[in-house]
Write a protein that holds these residues in place. Structure first.
Motif, PDB file in Angstrom:
ATOM      1  N   ILE A 123       0.844  -1.208   0.000  1.00  0.00           N
ATOM      2  CA  ILE A 123       0.000   0.000   0.000  1.00  0.00           C
ATOM      3  C   ILE A 123       0.878   1.256   0.000  1.00  0.00           C
ATOM      4  O   ILE A 123       0.596   2.230  -0.702  1.00  0.00           O
ATOM      5  CB  ILE A 123      -0.961   0.035   1.221  1.00  0.00           C
ATOM      6  CG1 ILE A 123      -1.849  -1.212   1.248  1.00  0.00           C
ATOM      7  CG2 ILE A 123      -1.826   1.294   1.222  1.00  0.00           C
ATOM      8  CD1 ILE A 123      -2.644  -1.475   0.010  1.00  0.00           C
ATOM      9  N   THR A 127       0.649   3.663  -3.318  1.00  0.00           N
ATOM     10  CA  THR A 127      -0.144   4.877  -3.116  1.00  0.00           C
ATOM     11  C   THR A 127       0.825   5.963  -2.642  1.00  0.00           C
ATOM     12  O   THR A 127       1.977   5.677  -2.335  1.00  0.00           O
ATOM     13  CB  THR A 127      -1.251   4.695  -2.052  1.00  0.00           C
ATOM     14  OG1 THR A 127      -0.628   4.624  -0.769  1.00  0.00           O
ATOM     15  CG2 THR A 127      -2.074   3.446  -2.292  1.00  0.00           C
ATOM     16  N   SER A 128       0.326   7.172  -2.560  1.00  0.00           N
ATOM     17  CA  SER A 128       1.234   8.246  -2.136  1.00  0.00           C
ATOM     18  C   SER A 128       1.182   8.450  -0.615  1.00  0.00           C
ATOM     19  O   SER A 128       1.564   9.507  -0.114  1.00  0.00           O
ATOM     20  CB  SER A 128       0.860   9.537  -2.856  1.00  0.00           C
ATOM     21  OG  SER A 128      -0.517   9.762  -2.627  1.00  0.00           O
ATOM     22  N   GLY A 184      -5.432  10.545   1.897  1.00  0.00           N
ATOM     23  CA  GLY A 184      -4.386   9.626   1.423  1.00  0.00           C
ATOM     24  C   GLY A 184      -3.678   8.877   2.535  1.00  0.00           C
ATOM     25  O   GLY A 184      -2.973   7.908   2.269  1.00  0.00           O
ATOM     26  N   PHE A 219      -7.257   5.445   3.775  1.00  0.00           N
ATOM     27  CA  PHE A 219      -7.273   4.090   3.235  1.00  0.00           C
ATOM     28  C   PHE A 219      -7.339   3.112   4.409  1.00  0.00           C
ATOM     29  O   PHE A 219      -6.379   2.992   5.177  1.00  0.00           O
ATOM     30  CB  PHE A 219      -6.030   3.807   2.382  1.00  0.00           C
ATOM     31  CG  PHE A 219      -6.053   2.423   1.796  1.00  0.00           C
ATOM     32  CD1 PHE A 219      -6.658   2.186   0.571  1.00  0.00           C
ATOM     33  CD2 PHE A 219      -5.514   1.339   2.492  1.00  0.00           C
ATOM     34  CE1 PHE A 219      -6.717   0.884   0.043  1.00  0.00           C
ATOM     35  CE2 PHE A 219      -5.566   0.048   1.964  1.00  0.00           C
ATOM     36  CZ  PHE A 219      -6.162  -0.168   0.742  1.00  0.00           C
TER      37      PHE A 219
END
Ligand SMILES: Cc1ncc(COP(=O)(O)O)c(C=O)c1O
Length: 415
Positions: A123, A127-128, A184, A219
Motif C-alpha cells: 500500500i 499509493t502516495s 491519502g 485508506f
C-alpha cells in the motif's frame, strides 16, 4: 599453512535489538521452577489443562490429507494454494462476495504477520501515503512491521484506550482523526478482538469511524487475526470489514488463520485488497505476485491445505464451527470466573472491563509495578502493559490468579 588473522567483523558495531516482550515472558516463565506458576503472557490458546489444543476439525482434515493419494509436495502458484484463496475471501467477505468477487485481489501470505508486512509494503509503495494512523496502544509488532516494511511512512497514533475508565476513548479517536488525518493517509484498524485491549467499537461506532475515513479520504487497512475466535461467530467478527466494503471503500485485509484454526506454527494467512474498479485487478494482482516471488516465491502448502479441506467439506466445517465455540466460550467463561473471584475477594477497584472485553486478551488495568510484583512474588506472568492472555486461565488456576491480583493490588494500596 599459517592461520589468517581474525579480521574485524562487519557486524560488531550492531547494538543488540531488545527481545520481543512476549517471547521474553515465555522464556522467563519456562525458567521459573514454581509448581503453581501461571502464564498469561503468550497469545496462544490453551485448553482447560493448560495444554495446546489441536482442533478436532484440524486433526481430522490432517488425516484425510495424509491419506489422500493425490497429496504431493509440489510448488504452489504464486498467488497461493488454489482452493485456499476463494475460501479465505469468502470467510472474510461472506455474502458480499456476490458483488465483490471481481474486485478482490488476494495472495497467500506467511500468516497474519506476513499479510501485514505485504499490506504495509504494498500500500505504501503504490499509493502516495505518507502517514499511517495506528491505535494507541496496538499489537507491538505493528510498529516493527511498519519500520521494516515501509520506513518512509510516518507512524501516527490515534487515541484508543482510556486508562481511567478502562474503555474505548472513542471521542478522542474521532476528534484526532478529524483534526489531523490527511487525505491519502492509511488507517490501521483491528477487525475484531483488538490486541492488546480486547475492546472493540460497537456497530454504531464503526459507522462513525467509516464516516471519518470517508470524510478524510483515508485508506482502511484491517488486521483480521481473530475472526470466529473472538465471539464464536464468523459474521459478527467480520462486521467492520464488511461494513466498510459495503460502503464502497477501497481497502485491504490482512487475514490470519493462526488463532481460529489453532495453526500457529503452520503460518497460514492471506492478504486481500478490494479495488474499486475491476480493470485494476490484473495489474494489482501482478504487483502482489511480484512481492511473493521476491520474498518467498511460493507459500507453504500444508496449513493452507488443512484450512481448505475444512472449509470445503460441510461436515468438517460444521465441526470447526463447534471448535470455535469451544475456544470462544472457554475464554468467556474464564473472564467471568476471574471477575467473579475478584468480586468475591473484594479486590479494590472495578473489574467489569474484564467481562466486557472480548477475545484472547484482557487489558487488566494493572500497572507495570503490579505486573512486576505478580511475576516476582506470585509467579504469575503477563505483559508489562497489564495485558493478560485469558487463555492461560483454567478452572484449576483462576482462583489462584485472582488471589495473586488481589494480593498485589492490596499491597500497593497499603504502601
Ligand atoms: C493483532 C494481530 N495481528 C496479527 C497477528 C499475527 O499473527 P500470526 O502471524 O501468527 O498469524 C497477531 C497475533 O498475535 C495479532 O494479535
Amino acid at each position: 599453512m599459517g592461520s589468517l588473522p581474525i579480521p574485524d567483523s562487519r557486524f560488531a558495531h550492531l547494538d543488540e535489538y531488545p527481545m520481543d516482550e512476549a517471547f521474553m515472558i515465555m522464556r522467563d516463565f519456562a525458567l521459573d521452577a514454581h509448581p503453581h506458576k501461571i502464564s498469561l503472557g503468550a497469545g496462544v490458546y490453551r485448553d482447560n489443562e493448560a495444554k495446546p489444543w489441536i482442533l478436532p476439525s484440524v486433526r481430522e482434515a490432517e488425516q484425510l490429507i495424509v491419506q489422500d493419494p493425490n497429496t504431493d509436495h509440489e510448488y504452489q502458484p504464486m498467488a497461493g494454494h488454489p482452493p485456499f484463496i476463494p475460501l479465505a475471501q469468502e470467510l472474510t467477505f461472506g455474502p458480499l462476495m456476490a458483488s465483490l468477487s471481481n474486485r478482490i485481489v488476494s495472495c497467500q501470505t506467511i500468516s497474519g504477520t506476513g499479510a501485514c508486512h505485504f499490506a504495509f509494503r504494498f500500500i505504501s509503495e503504490v499509493t502516495s501515503a505518507k502517514r499511517v494512523w495506528i491505535s494507541n496502544p496496538t499489537w507491538g509488532n505493528h510498529h516493527l512491521l511498519w519500520d521494516i516494511s515501509a520506513p518512509q511512512v510516518k507512524q501516527q497514533l490515534y487515541p484508543y484506550y482510556n486508562a481511567k475508565t478502562c474503555s474505548l476513548d472513542f471521542e478522542a479517536m474521532i476528534q484526532t482523526l478529524d483534526a489531523e488525518a490527511q487525505p491519502g493517509d492509511i488507517i490501521l484498524l483491528h477487525a475484531c478482538a483488538h490486541n492488546p485491549t480486547g475492546i472493540d467499537p460497537t456497530p454504531e461506532q464503526w459507522a462513525v469511524i467509516a464516516d471519518v475515513c470517508e470524510r478524510k479520504q483515508l485508506f482502511p487497512l484491517f488486521d483480521s487475526a481473530y475472526q470466529g475466535f473472538a465471539s464464536g461467530d464468523l459474521d459478527q467478527d467480520a462486521y467492520a470489514i464488511r461494513l466498510f466494503a459495503e460502503r464502497g471503500f477501497e481497502l485491504a485485509v490482512a487475514q490470519s488463520f493462526s488463532k481460529n484454526f489453532g495453526l500457529y506454527g503452520q503460518r497460514v494467512g492471506a492478504l486481500h485488497i478490494v479495488v474499486s474498479r475491476s480493470d485494476a485487478v490484473p495489474s494489482t494482482q501482478s504487483h502482489l505476485t511480484k512481492l511473493v516471488r521476491g520474498e518467498f516465491s511460493t507459500a507453504p502448502v500444508h496449513g493452507a491445505r488443512i484450512v481448505s479441506r475444512i472449509l470445503s467439506d460441510a461436515a468438517l466445517r460444521k465441526q470447526w464451527y463447534g471448535d470455535l465455540q469451544v475456544m470462544s466460550s472457554r475464554l468467556k467463561d474464564m473472564r467471568r470466573a476471574l471477575y467473579d473471584e475478584l468480586r468475591r475477594l473484594g479486590t479494590p477497584g472495578s473489574w467489569e472491563h474484564i467481562v466486557d472485553q472480548i477475545g484472547m486478551f484482557s487489558y487488566t488495568g494493572l500497572n507495570e509495578k503490579q505486573v512486576r510484583r505478580l511475576r516476582d512474588e506470585q509467579h504469575m506472568y503477563m505483559m508489562s502493559s497489564g495485558r493478560a492472555s485469558i487463555a492461560g486461565l483454567n478452572t484449576s488456576n483462576v482462583a489462584a490468579a485472582a488471589a495473586a491480583i488481589d494480593a498485589v493490588v492490596r499491597a500497593e494500596k497499603q504502601a
